[in-house]
Design a protein around this motif. Sequence first.
Motif, short mmCIF file in Angstrom:
data_model
loop_
_atom_site.label_atom_id
_atom_site.label_comp_id
_atom_site.label_asym_id
_atom_site.label_seq_id
_atom_site.Cartn_x
_atom_site.Cartn_y
_atom_site.Cartn_z
N ASP A 159 0.85 -1.19 0.00
CA ASP A 159 0.00 0.00 0.00
C ASP A 159 0.88 1.24 0.00
O ASP A 159 1.67 1.44 0.93
CB ASP A 159 -0.93 0.00 1.21
CG ASP A 159 -2.13 0.92 1.02
OD1 ASP A 159 -1.94 2.03 0.48
OD2 ASP A 159 -3.24 0.54 1.41
N ILE A 160 0.74 2.06 -1.03
CA ILE A 160 1.56 3.27 -1.15
C ILE A 160 1.33 4.20 0.03
O ILE A 160 2.25 4.92 0.46
CB ILE A 160 1.26 3.97 -2.48
CG1 ILE A 160 1.79 3.12 -3.64
CG2 ILE A 160 1.87 5.37 -2.53
CD1 ILE A 160 1.41 3.61 -5.02
N VAL A 161 0.13 4.17 0.60
CA VAL A 161 -0.15 4.99 1.78
C VAL A 161 0.80 4.61 2.92
O VAL A 161 1.39 5.49 3.57
CB VAL A 161 -1.62 4.83 2.22
CG1 VAL A 161 -1.82 5.42 3.62
CG2 VAL A 161 -2.54 5.51 1.24
N ASP A 162 0.96 3.33 3.17
CA ASP A 162 1.84 2.87 4.25
C ASP A 162 3.30 3.24 3.97
O ASP A 162 4.03 3.65 4.88
CB ASP A 162 1.73 1.35 4.42
CG ASP A 162 0.36 0.93 4.92
OD1 ASP A 162 -0.33 1.76 5.54
OD2 ASP A 162 -0.02 -0.23 4.67
N LEU A 163 3.72 3.08 2.73
CA LEU A 163 5.11 3.42 2.38
C LEU A 163 5.36 4.91 2.57
O LEU A 163 6.42 5.31 3.06
CB LEU A 163 5.39 3.02 0.93
CG LEU A 163 5.35 1.52 0.60
CD1 LEU A 163 5.57 1.31 -0.88
CD2 LEU A 163 6.42 0.77 1.40
N TRP A 164 4.39 5.73 2.18
CA TRP A 164 4.57 7.18 2.26
C TRP A 164 4.55 7.67 3.70
O TRP A 164 5.24 8.63 4.05
CB TRP A 164 3.50 7.88 1.43
CG TRP A 164 3.82 9.31 1.11
CD1 TRP A 164 3.17 10.42 1.56
CD2 TRP A 164 4.87 9.78 0.27
NE1 TRP A 164 3.75 11.56 1.06
CE2 TRP A 164 4.80 11.18 0.25
CE3 TRP A 164 5.87 9.14 -0.47
CZ2 TRP A 164 5.70 11.97 -0.47
CZ3 TRP A 164 6.76 9.92 -1.20
CH2 TRP A 164 6.66 11.32 -1.19
N TYR A 169 1.39 7.68 11.56
CA TYR A 169 -0.03 7.55 11.23
C TYR A 169 -0.86 8.73 11.76
O TYR A 169 -2.07 8.62 11.90
CB TYR A 169 -0.58 6.24 11.78
CG TYR A 169 0.05 5.04 11.12
CD1 TYR A 169 -0.49 4.52 9.95
CD2 TYR A 169 1.20 4.46 11.63
CE1 TYR A 169 0.09 3.44 9.31
CE2 TYR A 169 1.79 3.37 11.00
CZ TYR A 169 1.23 2.87 9.84
OH TYR A 169 1.83 1.80 9.21
N SER A 170 -0.22 9.84 12.01
CA SER A 170 -0.93 10.98 12.60
C SER A 170 -1.65 11.84 11.58
O SER A 170 -2.55 12.59 11.91
CB SER A 170 0.06 11.86 13.40
OG SER A 170 1.10 12.31 12.54
N LYS A 171 -1.25 11.73 10.30
CA LYS A 171 -1.85 12.59 9.27
C LYS A 171 -2.35 11.76 8.10
O LYS A 171 -1.83 10.70 7.80
CB LYS A 171 -0.82 13.62 8.78
CG LYS A 171 -0.38 14.62 9.84
CD LYS A 171 0.58 15.64 9.25
CE LYS A 171 1.02 16.66 10.30
NZ LYS A 171 1.97 17.63 9.75
N ALA A 172 -3.38 12.30 7.44
CA ALA A 172 -3.91 11.65 6.24
C ALA A 172 -2.91 11.80 5.10
O ALA A 172 -2.10 12.74 5.07
CB ALA A 172 -5.25 12.27 5.85
#
Length: 226
Positions: A159-164, A169-172
């Motif tokens: 998941d690119i979200v996790d990599l980025w 995990y505090s911000k969208a």
Amino acid sequence: MSKIYHMKNIIYLSVKTAPKVRIFNDLDKNDISSFLLHAFRHNDDYNLSDSAIEKFWNMYAYQMAEYNKIVSVAVGVISDNDSEKLNIKDYTNHDEFIILKSISNILKKVDSMGLSLCGYNIKNFDILQLYKKFIKYDIEMPHCLKLYNIKPWESNIIDIVDLWRNGQYSKAVYFEDILSFFGFDVSDHIYNEDISSYYYDNNLIDIAKSNILTINYYHQILSKII
């Protein structure tokens, strides 16, 4: 494991959805009742106006498998003969069942070959959409869509979200912010919330082009990160 070898074991996946009807009041009575209940649960104002409900419909229906329809799925994989070439196929149609039957064969290959699926917010959106739709149409469920009862490190999902986020995990994380960060050309990119207007104006070709472009974005982003 070399980077090229690793990339060749990845299938990029992008799912695009639209509300299953353009106008809220075009829903059948059961769907109207259940969606109104959903809207009331997420608003302090229990006297929502018709315009407020319509706005809520346009903002959220496309994100919810219960009230949307899949209009396009694109997949991409590195060519066996050219490590720089990305082979992309899109499945775009008014009938989501046709899309699902087509993509099911690819997902079976993901299972049999032990490949990884990669996308932006893929765990919370793309896979969840496909999972629920496969249940709806009683299509055999690929193992790669079953994310329950497995440990995070047992999943073949990138998941690119996790990599980025890099562990934070505090911000969208917004896809368009990542595109801007890398300076990608977004002139032909269609924002997810705008897919509905394109779809109901019969611009399936533009949706397909944008989804193919999304797969290219995924590959470029992942290539820079890993």
